[in-house]
Design a protein around this motif. Structure first.
Motif, PDB file in Angstrom:
ATOM      1  N   GLN A 129       0.813  -1.215   0.000  1.00  0.00           N
ATOM      2  CA  GLN A 129       0.000   0.000   0.000  1.00  0.00           C
ATOM      3  C   GLN A 129       0.851   1.272   0.000  1.00  0.00           C
ATOM      4  OE1 GLN A 129      -4.158  -0.534   1.473  1.00  0.00           O
ATOM      5  NE2 GLN A 129      -3.062  -1.306   3.272  1.00  0.00           N
ATOM      6  N   VAL A 130       2.104   1.165   0.372  1.00  0.00           N
ATOM      7  CA  VAL A 130       3.027   2.278   0.197  1.00  0.00           C
ATOM      8  C   VAL A 130       3.473   2.359  -1.257  1.00  0.00           C
ATOM      9  CG1 VAL A 130       5.350   3.118   0.725  1.00  0.00           C
ATOM     10  CG2 VAL A 130       3.875   2.312   2.577  1.00  0.00           C
ATOM     11  N   LEU A 131       3.822   1.211  -1.808  1.00  0.00           N
ATOM     12  CA  LEU A 131       4.424   1.210  -3.138  1.00  0.00           C
ATOM     13  C   LEU A 131       3.436   1.591  -4.232  1.00  0.00           C
ATOM     14  CD1 LEU A 131       7.305   0.711  -4.166  1.00  0.00           C
ATOM     15  CD2 LEU A 131       6.556  -1.567  -4.884  1.00  0.00           C
ATOM     16  N   PHE A 132       2.141   1.344  -4.038  1.00  0.00           N
ATOM     17  CA  PHE A 132       1.224   1.701  -5.132  1.00  0.00           C
ATOM     18  C   PHE A 132       1.221   3.200  -5.403  1.00  0.00           C
ATOM     19  CE2 PHE A 132      -2.610   1.397  -2.053  1.00  0.00           C
ATOM     20  CZ  PHE A 132      -2.862   2.766  -2.010  1.00  0.00           C
ATOM     21  N   HIS A 133       1.724   3.989  -4.471  1.00  0.00           N
ATOM     22  CA  HIS A 133       1.822   5.428  -4.730  1.00  0.00           C
ATOM     23  C   HIS A 133       2.861   5.741  -5.812  1.00  0.00           C
ATOM     24  CE1 HIS A 133      -0.892   7.091  -1.706  1.00  0.00           C
ATOM     25  NE2 HIS A 133      -0.541   6.074  -0.942  1.00  0.00           N
ATOM     26  N   SER A 187      -2.138   5.515   4.136  1.00  0.00           N
ATOM     27  CA  SER A 187      -2.329   4.293   3.352  1.00  0.00           C
ATOM     28  C   SER A 187      -1.843   3.102   4.175  1.00  0.00           C
ATOM     29  CB  SER A 187      -1.591   4.379   2.014  1.00  0.00           C
ATOM     30  OG  SER A 187      -2.289   5.206   1.114  1.00  0.00           O
ATOM     31  N   ASP A 188      -2.558   2.846   5.253  1.00  0.00           N
ATOM     32  CA  ASP A 188      -2.257   1.717   6.134  1.00  0.00           C
ATOM     33  C   ASP A 188      -3.579   1.226   6.711  1.00  0.00           C
ATOM     34  OD1 ASP A 188      -0.906  -0.156   7.666  1.00  0.00           O
ATOM     35  OD2 ASP A 188      -0.472   1.243   9.292  1.00  0.00           O
ATOM     36  N   THR A 189      -4.524   0.997   5.818  1.00  0.00           N
ATOM     37  CA  THR A 189      -5.861   0.596   6.230  1.00  0.00           C
ATOM     38  C   THR A 189      -6.468  -0.232   5.107  1.00  0.00           C
ATOM     39  OG1 THR A 189      -7.980   1.447   7.058  1.00  0.00           O
ATOM     40  CG2 THR A 189      -6.884   2.746   5.368  1.00  0.00           C
ATOM     41  N   GLY A 190      -7.781  -0.431   5.137  1.00  0.00           N
ATOM     42  CA  GLY A 190      -8.360  -1.301   4.136  1.00  0.00           C
ATOM     43  C   GLY A 190      -9.767  -0.934   3.754  1.00  0.00           C
ATOM     44  N   MET A 191     -10.406  -1.866   2.972  1.00  0.00           N
ATOM     45  CA  MET A 191     -11.779  -1.699   2.524  1.00  0.00           C
ATOM     46  C   MET A 191     -12.633  -2.800   3.154  1.00  0.00           C
ATOM     47  SD  MET A 191     -11.233  -1.279  -1.582  1.00  0.00           S
ATOM     48  CE  MET A 191     -11.614  -2.999  -1.901  1.00  0.00           C
ATOM     49  N   LEU A 424      -6.738   6.019   2.844  1.00  0.00           N
ATOM     50  CA  LEU A 424      -6.859   5.411   1.522  1.00  0.00           C
ATOM     51  C   LEU A 424      -6.160   4.060   1.555  1.00  0.00           C
ATOM     52  CD1 LEU A 424      -7.492   5.241  -1.455  1.00  0.00           C
ATOM     53  CD2 LEU A 424      -5.479   6.645  -1.933  1.00  0.00           C
ATOM     54  N   GLY A 425      -6.942   3.005   1.622  1.00  0.00           N
ATOM     55  CA  GLY A 425      -6.384   1.658   1.634  1.00  0.00           C
ATOM     56  C   GLY A 425      -7.218   0.730   0.786  1.00  0.00           C
ATOM     57  N   ILE A 426      -6.571  -0.311   0.255  1.00  0.00           N
ATOM     58  CA  ILE A 426      -7.280  -1.261  -0.605  1.00  0.00           C
ATOM     59  C   ILE A 426      -7.199  -2.680  -0.055  1.00  0.00           C
ATOM     60  CG2 ILE A 426      -7.132   0.057  -2.740  1.00  0.00           C
ATOM     61  CD1 ILE A 426      -4.597  -2.715  -1.778  1.00  0.00           C
ATOM     62  N   SER A 427      -6.616  -2.849   1.126  1.00  0.00           N
ATOM     63  CA  SER A 427      -6.524  -4.181   1.709  1.00  0.00           C
ATOM     64  C   SER A 427      -7.906  -4.652   2.153  1.00  0.00           C
ATOM     65  CB  SER A 427      -5.570  -4.159   2.902  1.00  0.00           C
ATOM     66  OG  SER A 427      -5.393  -5.461   3.431  1.00  0.00           O
ATOM     67  N   GLU A 441      -4.466  -8.721  -2.788  1.00  0.00           N
ATOM     68  CA  GLU A 441      -5.140  -8.956  -4.063  1.00  0.00           C
ATOM     69  C   GLU A 441      -4.526  -8.030  -5.108  1.00  0.00           C
ATOM     70  OE1 GLU A 441      -7.648 -11.145  -4.608  1.00  0.00           O
ATOM     71  OE2 GLU A 441      -7.748 -11.848  -2.525  1.00  0.00           O
ATOM     72  N   LEU A 442      -3.952  -8.601  -6.147  1.00  0.00           N
ATOM     73  CA  LEU A 442      -3.191  -7.790  -7.100  1.00  0.00           C
ATOM     74  C   LEU A 442      -4.085  -6.816  -7.862  1.00  0.00           C
ATOM     75  CD1 LEU A 442      -0.651 -10.415  -8.469  1.00  0.00           C
ATOM     76  CD2 LEU A 442      -0.453  -8.859  -6.519  1.00  0.00           C
ATOM     77  N   ASP A 443      -5.273  -7.221  -8.225  1.00  0.00           N
ATOM     78  CA  ASP A 443      -6.169  -6.289  -8.930  1.00  0.00           C
ATOM     79  C   ASP A 443      -6.513  -5.094  -8.043  1.00  0.00           C
ATOM     80  OD1 ASP A 443      -6.178  -7.867 -11.179  1.00  0.00           O
ATOM     81  OD2 ASP A 443      -8.133  -8.784 -10.786  1.00  0.00           O
ATOM     82  N   LEU A 444      -6.732  -5.346  -6.756  1.00  0.00           N
ATOM     83  CA  LEU A 444      -7.046  -4.246  -5.841  1.00  0.00           C
ATOM     84  C   LEU A 444      -5.831  -3.351  -5.637  1.00  0.00           C
ATOM     85  CD1 LEU A 444      -9.243  -5.981  -3.110  1.00  0.00           C
ATOM     86  CD2 LEU A 444      -9.968  -4.763  -5.176  1.00  0.00           C
ATOM     87  N   LEU A 445      -4.652  -3.942  -5.602  1.00  0.00           N
ATOM     88  CA  LEU A 445      -3.438  -3.153  -5.442  1.00  0.00           C
ATOM     89  C   LEU A 445      -3.291  -2.161  -6.596  1.00  0.00           C
ATOM     90  CD1 LEU A 445      -1.033  -3.049  -3.442  1.00  0.00           C
ATOM     91  CD2 LEU A 445       0.197  -4.551  -5.018  1.00  0.00           C
TER      92      LEU A 445
END
Length: 466
Positions: A129-133, A187-191, A424-427, A441-445
Motif C-alpha cells: 500500500q506504500v508502493l502503489f503510490h 495508506s495503512d488501512t483497508g476496505m 486510503l487503503g485497498i486491503s 489482491e493484485l487487482d485491488l493493489l
C-alpha cells in the motif's frame, strides 16, 4: 473534477503492472522486522531500498531520517503550481515477525503469486500500500502531461509502526516544518471486502494500563487469616466487576465526557454495508455479540469507546488446590477511545476511579503505556469527498464509508500538523495482516494506484483557493 481520463490511467497501470509487481516482490524479500533486533540491518536496508525507489520514480528529494530506533523515509515532489495544496502520505516499511513454522505455506520473505494474489509478509501491511503510490503518481503524470504532480506531494514512511511507533511523535514534532501539509493521506488501512470499496473516515484511540495490587508480604494460610485481612485477588475481581454497568457502558465517571456521538446520517451509511453478524461472529471466533446497549455491532467497534480486560491474574493457578491468600494480583486494561476523548483525561479518570476502589491495607501501582489519540474526518469534508470521487472513478462503483476499530499514529500527524487525516487503503480482511500467509489482491493493489492517479487532481480541484 479531475481531467484524468479513467481509461488512460487504467491503460498505463496495466502496461506497467508487471514491473511494479516485480519491484514489490524485491522489497518484500527484505525482512524488515522492527520488533526483532537481529533484523535492525534489514529495516535499514528496507529504508534504503525505498529511498532509492522513490528517487527512481522521480521524487527530487528523498531522505532517510534517523530516529533513536529504526529509520524513516521522507520524499518530496513539489508541484509547479504555487497554489497547489500540500499532501503528506503516511505509511510504514517495517513488518511483523514471520516464519514458516508459524503456519505459512511458503517462505514469508520469498513472495509468490498464486491465483491473482501475492503472498508475503508486508504484501498488504504495509509495503504494497506504500508502493502503489509510485505507480499512481507516474500514471498521474503520464496521462495529464504534467511534469510535476497537481499537488505538492510528500511521503513519510516510518520504520517502527509494528513496534508501536515509539519515536514517531517526536520525529513528527522535530520535522514539523518539513512535513507540513494541508491534508494527510494514510495508506495503512483497508476496505470492507473485495466487492465493496470503502473509505475509512476515522480510527479509535487507545489508552492502556496495568494495575498491580499487593496485600500480605507473602502467601498466607486462608484458614488462619482468611476473612481477617484484605485479599488482593478479591480486590482485583471487584475492580473488574465494577468496570461496566448492566447496560454494557463503561462505569468510570467522566469516561464519556466529550464523546462525538454518531449522527443519523452516519448510522444510515453503516447500515448500507453488507454486514452479516453470523459471518462476523465466525471471524471473531465468538458465540455471541455483546456490548453497549442501543448500538449495533459495527457502531460498537467503530464509533463507541470501550474498556476491555486484556489479562488478569493472582494467586495459585496450578493443579489441585492451595488454600492461600495471595500476596499480589494484577489486571491489564485497555480503553479504545473515540473522537472527543483525550487520552490524558481518560488516564486520570481511570486512575481516580481505580484508587477509590482499592481497600485499605492493599498497596497498588497503576502504570499507563503511551497512549494514542482518536481521529475522525467529517463526512462532508471536501478532501474526504475528493478521496471518495477518486476511488469511485478507479473502481467504477459507489463508494461506501467505514471506520477502523483499531488505533494508529494518524492522530499524531493531525495534532502536530493541524491537518485533516484521510484514509486510503485497498486491503481486505482476507489479506490476513499479522498472520500466516499474508497476501494482497493484485487487482485491488493496482486499483489503489489508479485511485491515487485520480486523487491528486481531485485534491487540487477541491482546494479552497480554487
Amino acid at each position: 473534477m479531475s481531467d484524468t481520463p479513467d481509461s488512460a490511467v487504467r491503460t498505463y497501470t496495466e502496461q506497467h503492472r508487471a514491473a511494479f509487481l516485480g519491484d514489490l516482490a524485491e522489497w518484500l524479500r527484505i525482512p524488515s522486522v522492527s520488533a526483532q533486533p537481529e533484523h535492525d540491518g534489514d529495516v535499514r536496508r528496507s529504508a534504503e531500498w525505498l529511498s532509492a525507489k522513490l528517487a527512481g520514480t522521480g521524487f527530487p528529494v528523498t531522505e532517510i531520517w534517523e530516529t533513536p530506533g529504526a529509520p524513516a523515509v521522507f520524499a518530496e515532489w513539489p508541484s509547479d503550481d504555487p497554489d497547489a495544496p500540500v499532501v503528506l502520505v503516511y505509511g510504514h516499511h517495517d513488518v511483523q515477525p514471520a516464519a514458516v513454522e508459524d503456519g505459512w505455506s511458503t517462505d514469508p520473505f520469498d513472495p509468490v503469486i498464486r491465483d491473482g494474489r501475492m503472498y508475503g509478509r508486508g504484501a498488504a501491511d504495509d509495503k504494497g500500500q506504500v508502493l502503489f503510490h509510485t505507480l499512481g503518481v507516474r500514471a498521474h503524470l503520464a496521462v495529464t502531461g504534467r511534469t510535476t504532480p497537481a499537488v505538492h506531494l510528500k511521503l513519510l514512511i516510518e520504520g517502527e509502526e509494528e513496534s508501536g511507533s515509539p519515536h514517531f511523535r517526536a520525529l513528527a514534532e522535530e520535522r514539523a516544518a518539513r512535513i507540513a501539509a494541508d491534508v494527510v493521506i494514510v495508506s495503512d488501512t483497508g476496505m470492507w471486502d473485495e466487492n465493496t470499496p470503502t473509505v475509512c473516515t476515522g480510527m479509535r484511540g487507545l489508552a492502556e494500563c496495568e494495575i498491580e495490587l499487593w496485600g500480605p508480604d507473602q502467601e498466607i494460610h486462608s484458614g488462619s487469616f482468611g476473612g481477617a485481612v484484605p485479599n488482593p485477588a478479591t480486590a482485583i475481581a471487584r475492580l473488574v466487576a465494577a468496570l461496566h454497568d448492566t447496560e454494557g457502558r463503561v462505569a468510570v465517571p467522566g469516561f464519556y465526557d466529550g464523546v462525538t456521538e454518531l449522527t443519523a446520517a452516519e448510522r444510515a451509511l453503516f447500515a448500507e454495508l453488507p454486514f452479516d453478524e453470523d459471518t462476523w461472529l465466525r471471524t471473531a471466533a465468538s458465540h455471541a455479540a455483546s456490548g453497549e446497549a442501543g448500538y449495533s455491532t459495527l457502531e460498537r467497534v467503530w464509533a463507541r469507546p470501550t474498556a476491555e480486560v486484556n489479562g488478569i491474574g493472582g494467586g495459585y493457578q496450578g493443579a489441585g488446590s492451595k488454600t492461600v491468600i495471595p500476596s499480589s494480583a494484577l489486571v491489564k486494561l485497555s480503553f479504545r477511545l473515540v473522537d472527543g476523548q483525550e487520552p490524558e483525561r481518560i488516564q486520570e479518570a481511570v486512575r481516580t476511579w481505580a484508587e477509590a476502589r482499592i481497600p485499605a491495607g492493599v498497596r497498588h501501582r497503576i502504570t499507563f503505556a503511551p497512549a494514542t489519540s482518536p481521529c475522525l474526518t467529517p463526512l462532508d469534508h471536501p478532501a474526504l469527498q475528493a478521496v471518495a470521487r477518486a476511488m469511485g472513478t478507479a473502481f467504477g462503483t459507489k463508494i461506501l464509508f467505514t471506520r477502523e476499530g483499531g488505533s494508529g499514529p494518524a492522530a499524531d500527524l493531525r495534532d502536530v500538523l493541524g491537518a485533516p487525516v484521510l484514509f486510503l487503503g485497498i486491503s481486505v480482511p482476507s489479506d490476513g495482516w499479522h498472520g500466516p500467509d499474508e497476501k494482497v489482491e493484485l487487482d485491488l493493489l493496482v486499483k489503489g494506484a489508479e485511485t491515487t492517479a485520480h486523487l491528486w487532481g481531485e485534491l487540487a480541484d477541491a482546494a479552497p483557493n480554487r
